[in-house]
Design a protein around this motif. Structure first.
Motif, PDB file in Angstrom:
ATOM      1  N   LEU A  46       0.842  -1.195   0.000  1.00 40.54           N
ATOM      2  CA  LEU A  46       0.000   0.000   0.000  1.00 40.54           C
ATOM      3  C   LEU A  46       0.878   1.247   0.000  1.00 40.54           C
ATOM      4  CD1 LEU A  46      -2.605  -1.267   2.623  1.00 40.54           C
ATOM      5  CD2 LEU A  46      -2.777  -1.346   0.126  1.00 40.54           C
ATOM      6  N   ASP A  47       0.978   1.860  -1.163  1.00 38.27           N
ATOM      7  CA  ASP A  47       1.809   3.046  -1.348  1.00 38.27           C
ATOM      8  C   ASP A  47       0.991   4.287  -1.011  1.00 38.27           C
ATOM      9  OD1 ASP A  47       3.450   5.080  -2.140  1.00 38.27           O
ATOM     10  OD2 ASP A  47       3.651   4.419  -4.225  1.00 38.27           O
ATOM     11  N   PHE A  48       1.282   4.917   0.107  1.00 45.03           N
ATOM     12  CA  PHE A  48       0.495   6.064   0.546  1.00 45.03           C
ATOM     13  C   PHE A  48       0.568   7.227  -0.441  1.00 45.03           C
ATOM     14  CE2 PHE A  48       0.848   4.930   5.347  1.00 45.03           C
ATOM     15  CZ  PHE A  48       0.090   3.798   5.116  1.00 45.03           C
ATOM     16  N   ALA A  53      -6.279   3.674  -5.093  1.00 46.31           N
ATOM     17  CA  ALA A  53      -5.985   2.308  -4.671  1.00 46.31           C
ATOM     18  C   ALA A  53      -5.507   1.477  -5.851  1.00 46.31           C
ATOM     19  CB  ALA A  53      -7.225   1.676  -4.046  1.00 46.31           C
ATOM     20  N   SER A  56      -2.039   1.508  -6.464  1.00 41.28           N
ATOM     21  CA  SER A  56      -1.286   0.739  -5.480  1.00 41.28           C
ATOM     22  C   SER A  56      -1.609  -0.749  -5.575  1.00 41.28           C
ATOM     23  CB  SER A  56      -1.583   1.254  -4.066  1.00 41.28           C
ATOM     24  OG  SER A  56      -0.605   0.802  -3.145  1.00 41.28           O
ATOM     25  N   TYR A  75      -4.776  -0.960   9.450  1.00 43.01           N
ATOM     26  CA  TYR A  75      -4.009  -0.062   8.584  1.00 43.01           C
ATOM     27  C   TYR A  75      -4.491  -0.134   7.137  1.00 43.01           C
ATOM     28  CZ  TYR A  75      -0.738   0.665  12.434  1.00 43.01           C
ATOM     29  OH  TYR A  75      -0.178   1.004  13.639  1.00 43.01           O
ATOM     30  N   ALA A  76      -4.785  -1.347   6.669  1.00 38.86           N
ATOM     31  CA  ALA A  76      -5.241  -1.502   5.282  1.00 38.86           C
ATOM     32  C   ALA A  76      -6.559  -0.764   5.060  1.00 38.86           C
ATOM     33  CB  ALA A  76      -5.390  -2.983   4.938  1.00 38.86           C
ATOM     34  N   ARG A  78      -7.772   1.767   6.708  1.00 42.62           N
ATOM     35  CA  ARG A  78      -7.553   3.220   6.718  1.00 42.62           C
ATOM     36  C   ARG A  78      -7.012   3.692   5.370  1.00 42.62           C
ATOM     37  NH1 ARG A  78      -8.482   5.847  11.200  1.00 42.62           N
ATOM     38  NH2 ARG A  78      -8.496   4.757  13.203  1.00 42.62           N
ATOM     39  N   ALA A  79      -6.125   2.894   4.784  1.00 41.26           N
ATOM     40  CA  ALA A  79      -5.588   3.258   3.466  1.00 41.26           C
ATOM     41  C   ALA A  79      -6.694   3.231   2.409  1.00 41.26           C
ATOM     42  CB  ALA A  79      -4.460   2.305   3.084  1.00 41.26           C
ATOM     43  N   ARG A  82      -8.867   6.212   2.764  1.00 37.60           N
ATOM     44  CA  ARG A  82      -8.164   7.415   2.297  1.00 37.60           C
ATOM     45  C   ARG A  82      -8.270   7.548   0.786  1.00 37.60           C
ATOM     46  NH1 ARG A  82      -4.678   9.173  -1.234  1.00 37.60           N
ATOM     47  NH2 ARG A  82      -2.702  10.103  -0.691  1.00 37.60           N
ATOM     48  N   TRP A  83      -8.357   6.405   0.079  1.00 39.27           N
ATOM     49  CA  TRP A  83      -8.509   6.421  -1.376  1.00 39.27           C
ATOM     50  C   TRP A  83      -9.977   6.487  -1.800  1.00 39.27           C
ATOM     51  CZ3 TRP A  83      -4.402   2.262  -0.794  1.00 39.27           C
ATOM     52  CH2 TRP A  83      -3.126   2.789  -1.043  1.00 39.27           C
TER      53      TRP A  83
END
Length: 202
Positions: A46-48, A53, A56, A75-76, A78-79, A82-83
């Motif tokens: 997962l490249d912030f 997405a 990534s 964490y996944a 949340r990522a 975010r996308w």
């Protein structure tokens, strides 16, 4: 399953490995004509800095969390959020359910009866916390499941030994003493699944 314009969302199922339940979910989705992809946590990168997405490597429209690794899932998700990818459950819900202290605070604020719960952060304060509810007391890590590192202590000597071991482990989580009163019960474990105000299964 499609919208009014015939669009069918692509479902990603976040998993650690495929258990029977996940296999059934994938099969049912495919049977309903829903494009579905298992997203194995061990394979995610997962490249912030990625703008989406898909950039990534995760090209789905919605994610269902079935991951058994709590930290990875948190964490996944949340990522993904975010996308702009909707997740079930939300990152906020996952965090609330994964942290016993946060969960207890939320239940207390909502007026839902639970066993008396006390937090402490040192040997001395933890022993006082055990005395508050009386012995036996139950010490749990704030994170984790399946009863791992849970201990029922019947008196100050046992409590001292368990707390000393937790402090020796050294991680941030083990420095938080989550202590509950012991509730005698028959030899059973009842789990109820509640959605809204309805119990759907138990």
């Amino acid at each position: 399953m499609s919208g009014s314009n015939g669009w069918v969302p692509r479902l990603g199922v976040l998993v650690s490995y495929l258990r029977t339940e996940e296999k059934l979910i994938l099969a049912d989705a495919r049977g309903r004509g829903i494009p579905v992809t298992p997203l194995f946590d061990k394979e995610l990168v997962l490249d912030f800095a990625a703008p989406t997405a898909a950039a990534s490597g995760v090209d789905v429209d919605v994610v269902l969390d079935r991951c058994v690794a709590h930290a990875r899932a948190g964490y996944a998700i949340r990522a993904f959020e975010r996308w702009g990818i909707p997740t079930l459950n939300s990152a906020e819900s996952v965090h609330l359910c994964d942290d016993k202290a946060e969960n207890s605070l939320a239940l207390e604020a909502a007026g839902i009866p639970t066993p008396r719960t006390v937090l402490a952060f040192t040997m001395e304060s933890a022993l006082k916390a055990c005395e508050l509810g009386g012995y036996p007391a139950v010490l749990k890590p704030v994170a984790g499941s399946w009863g791992r590192l849970l201990a029922k202590v019947n008196g100050p000597e046992q409590a001292n030994a368990v707390i000393a071991q937790k402090l020796e482990l050294g991680s941030v989580g083990h420095g938080v003493m989550y202590i509950q009163e012991f509730v005698p019960k028959p030899d059973r474990d009842i789990r109820a699944y509640v959605v809204g105000e309805r119990v759907l299964a138990a």
